[in-house]
Design a protein around this motif. Structure first.
Motif, short mmCIF file in Angstrom:
data_model
loop_
_atom_site.label_atom_id
_atom_site.label_comp_id
_atom_site.label_asym_id
_atom_site.label_seq_id
_atom_site.Cartn_x
_atom_site.Cartn_y
_atom_site.Cartn_z
N MET A 165 0.84 -1.18 0.00
CA MET A 165 0.00 0.00 0.00
C MET A 165 0.88 1.24 0.00
SD MET A 165 -2.92 -1.24 2.74
CE MET A 165 -3.99 0.15 2.36
N GLY A 166 0.64 2.10 -0.97
CA GLY A 166 1.46 3.28 -1.15
C GLY A 166 1.57 3.57 -2.64
N THR A 167 2.48 4.43 -3.00
CA THR A 167 2.65 4.76 -4.41
C THR A 167 3.52 3.71 -5.09
OG1 THR A 167 2.47 7.13 -3.95
CG2 THR A 167 3.44 6.48 -6.05
N VAL A 177 8.37 0.45 -5.53
CA VAL A 177 7.97 1.48 -4.57
C VAL A 177 9.18 2.36 -4.28
CG1 VAL A 177 6.13 0.12 -3.52
CG2 VAL A 177 8.45 -0.09 -2.63
N ASP A 206 0.32 5.32 -11.82
CA ASP A 206 0.72 4.76 -10.53
C ASP A 206 -0.44 3.99 -9.89
OD1 ASP A 206 3.18 5.91 -10.87
OD2 ASP A 206 2.84 7.56 -9.46
N SER A 242 4.99 2.56 -8.65
CA SER A 242 5.25 2.98 -10.03
C SER A 242 5.38 1.74 -10.91
CB SER A 242 6.52 3.82 -10.11
OG SER A 242 7.66 3.04 -9.77
N ASP A 280 -1.91 2.29 -6.02
CA ASP A 280 -1.80 2.62 -4.59
C ASP A 280 -2.11 1.45 -3.67
OD1 ASP A 280 -4.54 2.41 -4.83
OD2 ASP A 280 -4.93 4.55 -4.56
N ASP A 281 -2.50 0.31 -4.23
CA ASP A 281 -2.81 -0.86 -3.39
C ASP A 281 -2.70 -2.09 -4.28
OD1 ASP A 281 -3.58 -2.52 -1.36
OD2 ASP A 281 -5.55 -1.61 -1.03
N TYR A 316 6.15 -0.89 4.95
CA TYR A 316 4.99 -1.43 4.21
C TYR A 316 4.46 -2.65 4.96
CZ TYR A 316 6.48 1.60 0.42
OH TYR A 316 6.84 2.69 -0.33
#
Length: 404
Positions: A26-28, A241, A260, A30, A262-263, A364
């Motif tokens: 979970m987060g940005t 990430v 991008d 790429s 996100d999950d 994470y």
């Protein structure tokens, strides 16, 4: 015989699919994809007509050579990377990327590894095609470049028409036809089943896939050098990430940046997908809808704070084609290619990486790093690979006979 197809087979591994990180990220996130990776490699292939070059065996490698096989030894055990430089097979025909070993590899992979790791990679000898084209067509696949550009032009034109209109559909059909031509070229060169085709050339097929793997590894190493962590690699794409990769646009062979995420969730190579349905997902052998039907309930019961080998299996219903390997294991080679309903249990069970030494990805929660394997002790030799090929050839013949 230096040009024996066996050398091509030794370095032909197909696409690289790896899961350096498993679990929920979970987060940005790429992602970059190579634009038409295999057609891009084909456009550089030299003419290989018998009269347009010769096979050479040397202990050194000229700078301008593309097609061939090298034997290399390497040891990157003290290098912090999720992506070792070469692939090997064991005697069971499973594929690994160990941190140290000896293998036959494509020239493109050797060059990428040597640039990255220097003295940690040693070339032992090389067999390569030295082109000297006399037919006037030194790059027989250069026509793929204008085809690719034509496809881009049609896609741009399609956007100018209302979606669903006759003009929009006409562009869609034209674009799809060109895409099929671009993507089928490599497949004809790699054809081995049920028999070799008239265009089969495993030296070229090995170069195409090997050069793509080399490009994938370079992108992964660059990502790590910039402070990022690679979480998933799939043939022509890299997800990471803490990374900000450059968008190379739509140029043939360039890295194009995708939107991008996100999950994202990774279970094993071939099973990696956005947690929310709707995005691009890898669901090998399973319908996407069936996976998303089973996943929410599993996610509620799985404790992702535990090491991944302790997670319960994710059970998904399937309608699957029986592969040759599965048919052989059942003692019924004639059922290869048929379909059956069943269930698949998905676990973090990849042999490719060191599951038992997984450790949490810092920052994470629910994501775990799977280190590469140190080495492959039961690595297949050249003789083992030839014997494997004979077995597969015999099974293919039995399958053909049973169908008749």
């Amino acid at each position: 015989d230096l040009c024996d197809e066996a050398y091509g087979k030794m370095t032909y591994f197909g696409g690289m699919i790896e899961d350096p990180v498993v679990g929920r990220i979970m987060g940005t996130i790429s992602e970059v994809d190579l634009n038409s990776a295999y057609p891009d490699k084909l456009r550089h292939v030299p003419c290989m007509k018998e009269s347009c070059g010769r096979w050479m065996e040397r202990s050194t490698l000229p700078d301008d050579i593309l097609i061939g096989t090298v034997t290399v030894a390497w040891d990157v055990t003290n290098t912090p990377t999720c992506t070792p430089p070469f692939m090997v097979r064991d005697v069971d025909d499973c594929v690994y990327q160990p941190q140290r070993g000896w293998t036959m590899a494509t020239i493109a992979e050797y060059r990428a590894a040597k640039e990255q790791f220097g003295r940690l990679v040693d070339l032992e000898w090389a067999i390569y095609w030295d082109p000297d084209c006399h037919c006037g067509n030194p790059r027989p696949f250069e026509f793929l470049v204008p085809l690719y550009e034509k496809r881009l032009a049609i896609k741009a034109e399609q956007k100018t028409h209302p979606k669903g209109s006759d003009e929009w559909w006409a562009c869609s059909v034209r674009e799809a036809a060109i895409k099929l031509v671009l993507n089928s070229m490599y497949g004809k060169l790699a054809q081995q089943r049920p028999d070799y085709g008239i265009y089969t050339n495993l030296h070229i097929a090995a170069y195409v896939t090997g050069a793509t793997r080399a490009q994938l590894r370079r992108q992964s190493w660059d990502t790590e050098a910039a402070g990022g962590t690679v979480i998933y690699q799939h043939t022509d794409s890299v997800k990471a990430v803490d990374a900000d990769p450059v968008d190379g646009g739509k140029t043939l062979g360039a890295w194009g940046r995708e939107p991008d995420l996100d999950d994202f969730f990774v279970i094993q190579p071939g099973f990696a997908f956005p947690v929310a349905p709707g995005g691009k997902a890898s669901t090998r052998g399973v319908r996407k809808g069936d996976l998303y039907d089973a996943f929410p309930e599993w996610l509620e019961t799985a404790d992702l704070s535990l090491p991944p080998h302790m997670w319960p299996p994710l059970v998904v219903k399937t309608t699957r084609m029986i592969s040759r390997r599965q048919a052989i294991a059942r003692g019924k080679p004639w059922i290869a290619g048929t379909f059956e309903d069943g269930k698949m249990e998905l676990t973090v069970r990849s042999k490719k990486r060191n599951n038992q030494e997984a450790y949490p990805l810092p920052g994470y929660d629910g994501a775990w790093v799977l280190p590469p394997k140190l080495e492959v002790l039961n690595q297949a030799t050249f003789a083992d690979r030839l014997e494997m090929q004979e077995v597969w050839d015999d099974v293919a013949q039995l399958t053909r006979e049973s169908r008749h």
